[in-house]
Scaffold this motif. Structure first.
Motif, PDB file in Angstrom:
ATOM      1  N   LEU A  14      -3.387   0.676   9.030  1.00 28.50           N
ATOM      2  CA  LEU A  14      -2.847   2.042   9.109  1.00 28.50           C
ATOM      3  C   LEU A  14      -1.651   2.135  10.330  1.00 28.50           C
ATOM      4  O   LEU A  14      -0.528   2.826   9.961  1.00 28.50           O
ATOM      5  N   ASP A  15      -1.687   1.371  11.331  1.00 25.32           N
ATOM      6  CA  ASP A  15      -0.536   1.458  12.284  1.00 25.32           C
ATOM      7  C   ASP A  15       0.812   1.042  11.752  1.00 25.32           C
ATOM      8  O   ASP A  15       1.618   1.744  12.107  1.00 25.32           O
ATOM      9  N   VAL A  16       0.790   0.020  10.942  1.00 27.62           N
ATOM     10  CA  VAL A  16       1.873  -0.676  10.330  1.00 27.62           C
ATOM     11  C   VAL A  16       2.534   0.438   9.467  1.00 27.62           C
ATOM     12  O   VAL A  16       4.077   0.690   9.361  1.00 27.62           O
ATOM     13  N   VAL A  17       1.555   0.954   8.508  1.00 23.02           N
ATOM     14  CA  VAL A  17       2.189   1.976   7.587  1.00 23.02           C
ATOM     15  C   VAL A  17       2.909   3.137   8.232  1.00 23.02           C
ATOM     16  O   VAL A  17       4.055   3.466   7.736  1.00 23.02           O
ATOM     17  N   PHE A  18       2.297   3.636   9.203  1.00 14.46           N
ATOM     18  CA  PHE A  18       2.721   4.860   9.683  1.00 14.46           C
ATOM     19  C   PHE A  18       4.034   4.624  10.675  1.00 14.46           C
ATOM     20  O   PHE A  18       5.133   5.737  10.642  1.00 14.46           O
ATOM     21  N   ARG A  19       3.779   3.399  11.407  1.00 15.42           N
ATOM     22  CA  ARG A  19       4.829   3.109  12.056  1.00 15.42           C
ATOM     23  C   ARG A  19       6.540   2.938  11.143  1.00 15.42           C
ATOM     24  O   ARG A  19       7.300   3.406  11.809  1.00 15.42           O
ATOM     25  N   ASP A  20       6.382   2.195  10.231  1.00 11.22           N
ATOM     26  CA  ASP A  20       7.497   1.423   9.494  1.00 11.22           C
ATOM     27  C   ASP A  20       7.932   2.869   8.718  1.00 11.22           C
ATOM     28  O   ASP A  20       9.292   2.989   8.554  1.00 11.22           O
ATOM     29  N   PHE A  21       7.035   3.630   8.170  1.00  8.46           N
ATOM     30  CA  PHE A  21       7.569   4.710   7.119  1.00  8.46           C
ATOM     31  C   PHE A  21       7.535   6.032   7.648  1.00  8.46           C
ATOM     32  O   PHE A  21       8.035   6.942   6.916  1.00  8.46           O
TER      33      PHE A  21
ATOM     34  N   GLU B 180       0.921  -1.252  -0.014  1.00  5.09           N
ATOM     35  CA  GLU B 180       0.090  -0.061  -0.077  1.00  5.09           C
ATOM     36  C   GLU B 180       0.911   1.446  -0.045  1.00  5.09           C
ATOM     37  O   GLU B 180       0.467   2.294  -0.745  1.00  5.09           O
ATOM     38  N   ALA B 181       2.143   1.239   0.578  1.00  3.21           N
ATOM     39  CA  ALA B 181       2.899   2.272   0.710  1.00  3.21           C
ATOM     40  C   ALA B 181       3.515   2.690  -0.556  1.00  3.21           C
ATOM     41  O   ALA B 181       3.546   3.849  -0.938  1.00  3.21           O
ATOM     42  N   SER B 182       3.899   1.728  -1.394  1.00  6.29           N
ATOM     43  CA  SER B 182       4.336   1.879  -2.579  1.00  6.29           C
ATOM     44  C   SER B 182       3.496   2.373  -3.739  1.00  6.29           C
ATOM     45  O   SER B 182       3.849   2.961  -4.578  1.00  6.29           O
ATOM     46  N   ILE B 183       2.058   2.364  -3.359  1.00  6.72           N
ATOM     47  CA  ILE B 183       1.116   2.953  -4.387  1.00  6.72           C
ATOM     48  C   ILE B 183       0.681   4.185  -3.858  1.00  6.72           C
ATOM     49  O   ILE B 183       0.664   5.137  -4.616  1.00  6.72           O
ATOM     50  N   ASP B 184       0.489   4.131  -2.404  1.00  7.52           N
ATOM     51  CA  ASP B 184      -0.248   5.492  -1.953  1.00  7.52           C
ATOM     52  C   ASP B 184       0.878   6.641  -1.763  1.00  7.52           C
ATOM     53  O   ASP B 184       0.680   7.981  -1.423  1.00  7.52           O
ATOM     54  N   PHE B 185       2.282   6.272  -1.506  1.00 10.70           N
ATOM     55  CA  PHE B 185       3.159   7.072  -1.042  1.00 10.70           C
ATOM     56  C   PHE B 185       4.394   7.160  -1.988  1.00 10.70           C
ATOM     57  O   PHE B 185       5.596   7.370  -1.472  1.00 10.70           O
ATOM     58  N   ALA B 186       4.040   6.734  -3.185  1.00 13.54           N
ATOM     59  CA  ALA B 186       5.082   6.691  -4.110  1.00 13.54           C
ATOM     60  C   ALA B 186       6.051   7.967  -3.972  1.00 13.54           C
ATOM     61  O   ALA B 186       7.495   7.881  -4.616  1.00 13.54           O
ATOM     62  N   ASP B 187       5.753   9.274  -3.834  1.00 14.18           N
ATOM     63  CA  ASP B 187       6.349  10.476  -3.881  1.00 14.18           C
ATOM     64  C   ASP B 187       7.437  10.640  -2.690  1.00 14.18           C
ATOM     65  O   ASP B 187       8.001  11.483  -2.555  1.00 14.18           O
ATOM     66  N   GLU B 188       7.047   9.538  -1.594  1.00 12.27           N
ATOM     67  CA  GLU B 188       8.138   9.591  -0.299  1.00 12.27           C
ATOM     68  C   GLU B 188       9.280   8.882  -0.670  1.00 12.27           C
ATOM     69  O   GLU B 188       9.461   8.308  -1.584  1.00 12.27           O
ATOM     70  N   ASP B 189      10.194   9.226   0.344  1.00 10.55           N
ATOM     71  CA  ASP B 189      11.682   8.622   0.093  1.00 10.55           C
ATOM     72  C   ASP B 189      11.477   7.023   0.788  1.00 10.55           C
ATOM     73  O   ASP B 189      11.913   6.747   1.734  1.00 10.55           O
ATOM     74  N   LEU B 190      10.747   6.301  -0.159  1.00 10.90           N
ATOM     75  CA  LEU B 190      10.980   4.858   0.206  1.00 10.90           C
ATOM     76  C   LEU B 190      11.819   3.998  -0.477  1.00 10.90           C
ATOM     77  O   LEU B 190      12.198   4.423  -1.633  1.00 10.90           O
ATOM     78  N   PRO B 191      12.324   2.972  -0.107  1.00  7.33           N
ATOM     79  CA  PRO B 191      13.176   1.978  -0.799  1.00  7.33           C
ATOM     80  C   PRO B 191      12.763   1.672  -2.253  1.00  7.33           C
ATOM     81  O   PRO B 191      11.695   1.208  -2.406  1.00  7.33           O
ATOM     82  N   GLU B 192      13.607   1.647  -3.254  1.00  9.13           N
ATOM     83  CA  GLU B 192      13.319   1.378  -4.293  1.00  9.13           C
ATOM     84  C   GLU B 192      12.852  -0.095  -4.665  1.00  9.13           C
ATOM     85  O   GLU B 192      12.113  -0.602  -5.659  1.00  9.13           O
ATOM     86  N   ASP B 193      13.490  -1.175  -3.809  1.00  9.58           N
ATOM     87  CA  ASP B 193      13.241  -2.271  -4.077  1.00  9.58           C
ATOM     88  C   ASP B 193      11.967  -2.947  -3.139  1.00  9.58           C
ATOM     89  O   ASP B 193      12.051  -4.161  -2.628  1.00  9.58           O
TER      90      ASP B 193
END
Length: 441
Positions: free
Chosen positions: A430-437, A170-183
């Motif tokens: 939602l808790d996991v998304v916000f905690r991890d990223f 979900e994070a790779s879809i909804d927060f693609a403009d954030e600084d997330l790992p490429e892989d």
């Protein structure tokens, strides 16, 4: 929320009967019927119970208070331990029915409230039901572990891993403009495969838990007059089947229940297999063969014939079945052969060894396991659905499928697990998304 009450111990005449009350009016009911303030929680107090309307004394009883949420249902719970006479129980239940907002509980309603209030998950609820119904030591041990949460913890652990995978997707879809790992998505492949393999290994258990819960089927099969009914009677310790020299006496499947190493076993005596001489016997043989085909284990029996050979053969035996030569006291040497148990159902010779061999097989295949095991068909169906969804997600990743579709497969897998325990909560995701990223920091 209404307050409910019920007799929680068995009905009928007894030394003590337990009447349970749960809900917001439980403490009021206790004080009204005892005429005294509620005792400290979890402390048994001897008191006299009265009908508040007439002040007629009902009984001298023990009362206990379990304040919510530290109670079975998560609500305030009161227990009255009264004398177990029918008149006493009827009197107390009659008074309870007269309180406003208080009613008799529906079947299973106390446990349902425990589930709704988060005290038990669905697997623990089922474990409680199995514990009440347990007839053998093995069933008791399995049900107790499940009621205490062993199965639920296993499934919740898998669900937690799925939540994290779904959060990544979900994070790779909804927060693609954030600084997330490429892989980020690529990392999910090995994790999906590992989880799918774990669940599949759990599924490949030979239906051990279901067999222990429902009972193991063992069929005695062979031609007429080899002693199948005599063996059934010997193992049952009673005259459960008619024994006769006349061929075709057994026309239907006869059953007895045994307890072998804590595993409930249904032992079935089937009609002798031969060319039937009538419609009734033909139907009996058909049923016997069908029962033998569906049985978990078979005792394939032969016996010496009048020419010094064998009446019947072991063609019906399959891997794991026990081969038995009955009437061994009449057999010449060498008839038994390797892997064949020689017995005499008439005298009891060799039967103890047969029981030991059967017990060993039953315990090895279906005995209580120290690890959590599947105990119901609905668990198995949910796990199969979960594995299929995980495999679909993994194949989607490998083929470059749209991440949104991969995420949907992961949601389906998580819902399949959630159906088993009764726990599906979007807030956890939602808790996991916000905690991890740390989105939105």
């Amino acid at each position: 929320m209404e307050t409910i009450y019920a007799l929680s111990s068995a009905g009928g005449r007894a030394g003590v009967a337990v009447i349970r009350v749960s809900g917001p009016e439980a403490i009021f009911v206790l004080e009204a019927m005892s005429g005294r303030p509620a005792p400290d929680a979890r402390r048994a107090v001897l008191c006299r119970l009265f009908d508040p309307a007439t002040r007629v004394e009902l009984d001298q009883a023990l009362m206990l208070l379990f304040e919510g949420p530290r109670s079975f249902t998560g609500e305030d719970v009161v227990e009255f331990h009264v004398h177990g006479g029918r008149a006493v129980v009827a009197g107390v239940l009659g008074v309870l029915s007269g309180f406003d907002g208080v009613r008799a509980a529906a079947p299973g309603e106390f446990t349902r409230r425990a589930f709704e209030n988060g005290k038990l998950d669905l697997t623990a609820v089922e474990g409680l039901a199995d514990l009440i119904d347990a007839e053998t030591e093995g069933q008791r041990r399995q049900a107790l572990r499940q009621m205490e949460g062993a199965l639920g913890r296993l499934y919740d652990g898998w669900r937690g891993r799925l939540l994290k995978m779904l959060a990544y997707a979900e994070a790779s879809i909804d927060f693609a403009d954030e600084d997330l790992p490429e892989d980020l998505l690529a990392r999910l492949g090995p994790e999906l495969a590992g989880l799918a393999n774990e669940i599949q290994s759990h599924l490949d258990d030979g239906h051990r838990g279901e067999r222990l819960r429902d009972g193991v089927e063992v069929a005695i099969v062979g031609p007429p007059n080899v002693g199948k009914s005599s063996l059934l009677n010997r193992l049952a310790g009673r005259e459960a089947a008619i024994v006769s020299d006349e061929a075709g006496t057994t026309r239907d499947v006869l059953e007895v229940r045994l307890d072998l190493a804590g595993v409930p076993v249904t032992l079935a005596d089937t009609a002798g297999i031969r060319e039937a001489e009538g419609l009734v016997e033909k139907e009996g043989i058909r049923r016997g063969l069908a029962r033998a085909e569906s049985a978990d284990l078979r005792l394939v029996m032969v016996a010496p014939d009048s020419q010094g050979g064998l009446e019947g053969n072991f063609d019906l035996a399959r891997g794991g079945d026990l081969k038995i030569l009955n009437k061994a006291d009449r057999a010449s040497g060498g008839l038994a052969g390797e892997g064949v148990l020689a017995i005499s159902a008439l005298t009891g010779e060799g039967v103890e060894k047969l029981v030991a061999a059967l017990t060993e097989k039953v315990e090895a295949l279906f005995g209580a396991s120290e690890n959590p095991v599947i105990t119901r068909a609905r668990h198995r169906e949910g796990l199969v659905d979960c594995v299929e969804a995980l495999e679909a997600a993994r194949m989607g990743l490998m083929s470059g499928l749209d991440p949104a579709l991969v995420a949907e497969d992961l949601r389906m897998a998580m819902r399949a697990l959630g159906r088993i325990t009764g726990r599906v909560d979007v807030e956890d995701l939602l808790d996991v998304v916000f905690r991890d990223f740390c989105i939105g920091k």
